[in-house]
Design an enzyme around this catalytic site. Structure first.
Site, PDB file in Angstrom:
ATOM      1  N   GLU A  53      44.037  44.139  45.151  1.00 51.73           N
ATOM      2  CA  GLU A  53      43.473  43.148  46.080  1.00 51.73           C
ATOM      3  C   GLU A  53      44.435  41.987  46.354  1.00 51.73           C
ATOM      4  O   GLU A  53      44.452  40.999  45.611  1.00 51.73           O
ATOM      5  CB  GLU A  53      42.154  42.577  45.522  1.00 51.73           C
ATOM      6  N   LYS A 110      42.287  46.734  48.571  1.00 50.17           N
ATOM      7  CA  LYS A 110      41.215  45.804  48.955  1.00 50.17           C
ATOM      8  C   LYS A 110      41.848  44.599  49.645  1.00 50.17           C
ATOM      9  O   LYS A 110      42.167  43.600  48.994  1.00 50.17           O
ATOM     10  CB  LYS A 110      40.433  45.374  47.704  1.00 50.17           C
TER      11      LYS A 110
HETATM   12  P1  13P Z   1      34.175  38.265  48.813  1.00 51.85           P
HETATM   13  O1  13P Z   1      33.685  39.492  49.520  1.00 51.85           O
HETATM   14  O2  13P Z   1      33.129  37.215  48.601  1.00 51.85           O
HETATM   15  O3  13P Z   1      35.453  37.741  49.392  1.00 51.85           O
HETATM   16  O4  13P Z   1      34.559  38.726  47.345  1.00 51.85           O
HETATM   17  C1  13P Z   1      35.323  39.855  47.198  1.00 51.85           C
HETATM   18  C2  13P Z   1      36.006  39.773  45.918  1.00 51.85           C
HETATM   19  O5  13P Z   1      35.826  40.620  45.080  1.00 51.85           O
HETATM   20  C3  13P Z   1      36.932  38.654  45.682  1.00 51.85           C
HETATM   21  O6  13P Z   1      37.775  38.968  44.618  1.00 51.85           O
END
Ligand code: 13P
Length: 340
Positions: free
Chosen positions: A177, A219
């Site tokens: 991510e 992600k």
């Molecule tokens: P949000 O969808 O609220 O951005 O959170 C996703 C997430 O896992 C952040 O690390």
């Protein structure tokens, strides 16, 4: 490492047009959201809220995997059933956030580096024993005057790649991510430029660290204008810019891209994901899915407000958002769904 197991888990996480539910807010983040709604910031309130989420009826119809926080993976329902068992029985794969949060990056004012690599091999082994089959690590990239810097992008990309390699060694699918934040008045074009640069650097590092792309999930953020940018593009324009950027930077071997919501209003996040699937699904090498926290949870949290009497209504709202996002994966979401 059993490569086929990783590939199978990654595919399972996006099968049936389902997606991931991020419920891995750290205690400070969870407490901040509770405080805004007047909910007590206690271990018991966090446990009760997470029990509400994991016991939502039929959640497994739309959610394939849930990302837990260290405190949550060790918790149980009031009747003593471990959350991991509740999820598994509901057909939802348990996952775990393993980064230790974003800290100031030395020599880089306004920029962050995500920590947590020390001792990670041992922690992954423990989480795997507890039933986790995938993990998450979030890097944070801030857009501003003269930032992000190459030093920040490279340091975060390398940490993501080292984390991902350790996950695969432990048999856990890494959710990689890199989040380009929405904060600021930058344009959509600037977000696209930064996101493309970040993703190219991340995949370069994943290759260098020998991460098997077929056994991971990306992600990313959607490509959107900054929150205070005067020009806010349409849903279709965001969908087009996001997919164009991803096509340039994400190898076809990656099975799925599961977006974070990043603070977008819940309905807008669904509409944008839907537009991407309507316009491009048949031509893409990877599945376009979701891994939302706020865009699934926020309406439910606002209904619950810490009150036992509101649990069922909150669960209904949570299920509704999960259902809308499954529809968005199919390109079948519409504003009319919000009125039902
Ligand atoms: P949000 O969808 O609220 O951005 O959170 C996703 C997430 O896992 C952040 O690390």
């Amino acid at each position: 490492m059993n490569a086929q197991n990783l590939i199978d888990t990654a595919r399972e996480l996006v099968a049936g047009d389902k997606g991931l539910l991020a419920m891995d807010e750290s205690n400070p983040t969870c407490n901040k959201r509770f405080a805004k709604l007047g909910i007590p910031q206690t271990v018991e309130a966090r446990r009760a809220y997470r029990e509400l989420i994991v016991t939502t009826p039929n959640l497994g119809e739309c959610i394939s995997g849930a990302i837990l926080f260290d405190e949550t993976i060790r918790q149980q329902k009031k009747d003593g059933t471990p959350f991991v068992k509740v999820l598994t029985d509901a057909g939802i794969i348990p996952g775990i956030k393993v980064d230790a949060g974003a800290k100031d990056l030395a020599g880089h004012p306004g920029e962050k580096i995500t920590e947590g690599l020390d001792g990670l091999r041992e922690r992954l082994a423990e989480y795997s024993k507890m039933g986790a089959r995938f993990a998450k690590w979030r890097a944070v990239i801030t857009v501003g005057n003269g930032i992000p810097s190459p030093g920040c992008i490279e340091a975060n990309a390398q940490a993501l790649a080292r984390y991902a390699a350790l996950c695969q060694e432990a048999g856990l699918v890494p959710i990689v991510e890199p989040e380009v934040l929405m904060d600021g008045d930058h344009t959509l074009e600037r977000c696209r430029e930064v996101t493309e640069d970040v993703l190219r650097t991340v995949f370069n590092q994943l290759y260098t660290q020998r991460v098997m792309l077929e056994g991971m999930i990306l992600k990313p953020n959607m490509v959107v204008p900054g929150l205070t940018c005067p020009k806010q593009e349409t849903v279709d324009e965001v969908a087009d810019a996001t997919v164009r950027c991803l096509l340039r930077a994400v190898p076809a071997a990656v099975p799925a891209i599961a977006f974070l919501s990043g603070g977008q209003p819940a309905e807008l996040a669904s509409a944008r994901l839907n537009a991407m699937n309507v316009r491009f699904k048949s031509r893409l090498p990877w599945a376009l899915a979701f891994s939302f926290s706020r865009a699934i949870q926020q309406p439910a949290l606002e209904i619950w407000r810490g009150e036992e009497a509101h649990v069922m209504a909150a669960q209904k709202a949570l299920y509704h958002r999960a259902l809308c996002n499954r529809a968005a994966r199919r390109g079948e979401y519409s504003a009319a769904m919000e009125r039902t």
